[in-house]
Design a protein around this motif. Sequence first.
Motif, PDB file in Angstrom:
ATOM      1  N   VAL A 105      40.938  33.962  52.136  1.00  0.00           N
ATOM      2  CA  VAL A 105      40.648  33.702  50.863  1.00  0.00           C
ATOM      3  C   VAL A 105      41.057  34.890  49.974  1.00  0.00           C
ATOM      4  N   GLN A 106      41.947  34.626  49.074  1.00  0.00           N
ATOM      5  CA  GLN A 106      42.522  35.451  48.124  1.00  0.00           C
ATOM      6  C   GLN A 106      41.853  35.378  47.078  1.00  0.00           C
ATOM      7  N   LYS A 107      41.688  36.627  46.119  1.00  0.00           N
ATOM      8  CA  LYS A 107      41.277  36.717  44.838  1.00  0.00           C
ATOM      9  C   LYS A 107      42.209  37.401  43.882  1.00  0.00           C
ATOM     10  N   LEU A 108      42.427  36.780  42.800  1.00  0.00           N
ATOM     11  CA  LEU A 108      43.321  37.259  41.902  1.00  0.00           C
ATOM     12  C   LEU A 108      42.891  37.390  40.361  1.00  0.00           C
ATOM     13  N   VAL A 109      42.924  38.382  39.583  1.00  0.00           N
ATOM     14  CA  VAL A 109      42.755  38.333  38.245  1.00  0.00           C
ATOM     15  C   VAL A 109      44.110  38.022  37.404  1.00  0.00           C
ATOM     16  N   LEU A 110      43.906  36.983  36.537  1.00  0.00           N
ATOM     17  CA  LEU A 110      44.864  36.763  35.801  1.00  0.00           C
ATOM     18  C   LEU A 110      44.484  37.003  34.407  1.00  0.00           C
ATOM     19  N   SER A 111      45.462  37.964  33.881  1.00  0.00           N
ATOM     20  CA  SER A 111      44.964  38.513  32.448  1.00  0.00           C
ATOM     21  C   SER A 111      46.281  38.797  31.826  1.00  0.00           C
ATOM     22  N   GLU A 112      46.012  38.960  30.235  1.00  0.00           N
ATOM     23  CA  GLU A 112      47.352  39.327  29.297  1.00  0.00           C
ATOM     24  C   GLU A 112      47.415  40.694  29.580  1.00  0.00           C
ATOM     25  N   ARG A 113      46.722  41.590  30.246  1.00  0.00           N
ATOM     26  CA  ARG A 113      47.000  43.052  30.703  1.00  0.00           C
ATOM     27  C   ARG A 113      47.642  43.224  32.091  1.00  0.00           C
ATOM     28  N   ALA A 114      47.836  42.236  32.847  1.00  0.00           N
ATOM     29  CA  ALA A 114      48.121  42.369  34.143  1.00  0.00           C
ATOM     30  C   ALA A 114      49.064  41.088  34.669  1.00  0.00           C
ATOM     31  N   VAL A 115      48.811  40.671  35.854  1.00  0.00           N
ATOM     32  CA  VAL A 115      49.455  39.572  36.401  1.00  0.00           C
ATOM     33  C   VAL A 115      49.094  38.424  35.411  1.00  0.00           C
ATOM     34  N   ARG A 116      50.085  37.483  34.872  1.00  0.00           N
ATOM     35  CA  ARG A 116      50.060  36.635  34.091  1.00  0.00           C
ATOM     36  C   ARG A 116      50.476  35.053  34.652  1.00  0.00           C
ATOM     37  N   GLN A 117      51.036  35.325  35.729  1.00  0.00           N
ATOM     38  CA  GLN A 117      51.741  34.140  36.448  1.00  0.00           C
ATOM     39  C   GLN A 117      51.370  33.947  37.970  1.00  0.00           C
ATOM     40  N   VAL A 118      51.081  32.878  38.568  1.00  0.00           N
ATOM     41  CA  VAL A 118      50.713  32.491  40.048  1.00  0.00           C
ATOM     42  C   VAL A 118      51.437  31.133  40.325  1.00  0.00           C
ATOM     43  N   ILE A 119      51.776  31.260  41.631  1.00  0.00           N
ATOM     44  CA  ILE A 119      52.182  29.876  42.110  1.00  0.00           C
ATOM     45  C   ILE A 119      51.260  29.550  43.236  1.00  0.00           C
ATOM     46  N   ILE A 120      50.615  28.387  43.031  1.00  0.00           N
ATOM     47  CA  ILE A 120      49.628  28.011  44.020  1.00  0.00           C
ATOM     48  C   ILE A 120      50.370  26.535  45.012  1.00  0.00           C
ATOM     49  N   PRO A 121      50.538  27.089  46.108  1.00  0.00           N
ATOM     50  CA  PRO A 121      51.306  26.081  47.041  1.00  0.00           C
ATOM     51  C   PRO A 121      50.226  24.988  47.329  1.00  0.00           C
ATOM     52  N   THR A 122      51.086  23.713  47.618  1.00  0.00           N
ATOM     53  CA  THR A 122      50.453  22.364  47.920  1.00  0.00           C
ATOM     54  C   THR A 122      49.308  22.848  49.193  1.00  0.00           C
ATOM     55  N   GLY A 123      48.048  22.260  48.775  1.00  0.00           N
ATOM     56  CA  GLY A 123      47.066  22.398  49.862  1.00  0.00           C
ATOM     57  C   GLY A 123      46.116  23.300  49.917  1.00  0.00           C
ATOM     58  N   VAL A 124      46.585  24.287  48.828  1.00  0.00           N
ATOM     59  CA  VAL A 124      45.535  25.396  48.858  1.00  0.00           C
ATOM     60  C   VAL A 124      44.350  25.189  47.696  1.00  0.00           C
ATOM     61  N   TRP A 125      43.307  25.294  48.200  1.00  0.00           N
ATOM     62  CA  TRP A 125      42.121  25.112  47.334  1.00  0.00           C
ATOM     63  C   TRP A 125      42.113  26.343  46.431  1.00  0.00           C
ATOM     64  N   HIS A 126      41.780  26.094  45.096  1.00  0.00           N
ATOM     65  CA  HIS A 126      41.629  27.294  43.890  1.00  0.00           C
ATOM     66  C   HIS A 126      40.474  26.664  42.940  1.00  0.00           C
ATOM     67  N   ILE A 127      39.756  27.893  42.230  1.00  0.00           N
ATOM     68  CA  ILE A 127      38.934  27.706  41.532  1.00  0.00           C
ATOM     69  C   ILE A 127      38.888  28.827  40.459  1.00  0.00           C
ATOM     70  N   SER A 128      38.779  28.479  39.123  1.00  0.00           N
ATOM     71  CA  SER A 128      39.221  29.562  37.795  1.00  0.00           C
ATOM     72  C   SER A 128      37.862  29.936  37.440  1.00  0.00           C
ATOM     73  N   VAL A 129      37.414  31.060  37.360  1.00  0.00           N
ATOM     74  CA  VAL A 129      36.273  31.530  36.986  1.00  0.00           C
ATOM     75  C   VAL A 129      36.278  32.382  35.690  1.00  0.00           C
ATOM     76  N   ASN A 130      35.733  32.205  34.511  1.00  0.00           N
ATOM     77  CA  ASN A 130      35.918  33.150  33.317  1.00  0.00           C
ATOM     78  C   ASN A 130      34.738  33.838  33.194  1.00  0.00           C
ATOM     79  N   LEU A 131      34.808  35.072  33.631  1.00  0.00           N
ATOM     80  CA  LEU A 131      33.704  35.897  33.417  1.00  0.00           C
ATOM     81  C   LEU A 131      33.399  36.515  32.070  1.00  0.00           C
ATOM     82  N   GLY A 132      34.310  36.323  31.338  1.00  0.00           N
ATOM     83  CA  GLY A 132      34.397  36.892  29.957  1.00  0.00           C
ATOM     84  C   GLY A 132      33.581  36.371  28.832  1.00  0.00           C
ATOM     85  N   THR A 133      33.761  36.532  27.599  1.00  0.00           N
ATOM     86  CA  THR A 133      33.060  35.968  26.572  1.00  0.00           C
ATOM     87  C   THR A 133      33.926  35.337  25.610  1.00  0.00           C
TER      88      THR A 133
END
Length: 174
Positions: A105-133
Motif C-alpha cells: 500500500v502506498q500513500k501519496l499527497v498530491l498538492s499544489e505545493r508538492a507532488v503534482r503528478q502521478v502515474i498509476i499502472p494498470t491493475g493498481v487499485w486507487h482511491i482519492s481522499v480530500n481531507l480539506g475544506t
Amino acid sequence: MARGEQDVATVTRDGTSLAPTIDGVRTRSTPLHVDHRGTVFEIFEGENEFWTDPVVYCYQFSVAPRQMKGWGQHERKIDRYTIIAGEVHLFLWDDREGSSTRGVVQKLVLSERAVRQVIIPTGVWHISVNLGTDEARLVNFPTEVYHHSAPDRRLLAWDDPAVPVDIRAHLPAF
C-alpha cells in the motif's frame, strides 16, 4: 525524561520518501514559474521521461471536501493524474498477480505545493481522499479513451474488507 514515542524518519536527507512504493507508480513535481503576475506550471511539455505514452484523452474531475472517490482500478489503461487545485491523499494498493510489490500500500499527497503528478499502472487499485475544506480538482490523461459500451474500470467500496488499508484510520474527526 523518556516520555513519548521515538520519532521515525519518513524521508532521507535529500527529501526522498522512505515509505514503501509500488512497482510502476511514478510521481513528479512539475516545473512552476512564479512572477509578480501569478504562476504557470507545466502539465505536459512534450515527450520526456515521465510522459512516455502518447496523450490520447483528457478529462477533469473533482473530489468534494471531506469526500473520496474509489477504490477503482483499470484492466488495460494507465491513469496519469495532475492536481490542479486543492490537496488529495491518494492511496494505492497493488493486488496484481505476479507483481514484485503485490500487497504493498502506498500513500501519496498530491498538492499544489508538492507532488503534482502521478502515474498509476494498470491493475493498481486507487482511491482519492480530500481531507480539506475546498474542492480538489484534478486532470487525468489516461492512456485510452473512455469506452462507454465497455468501461475499463473495476470498483470496490471504500471500506471493502479485502482492501488492506483502513481509510478510517487516516481520516481526522470532522
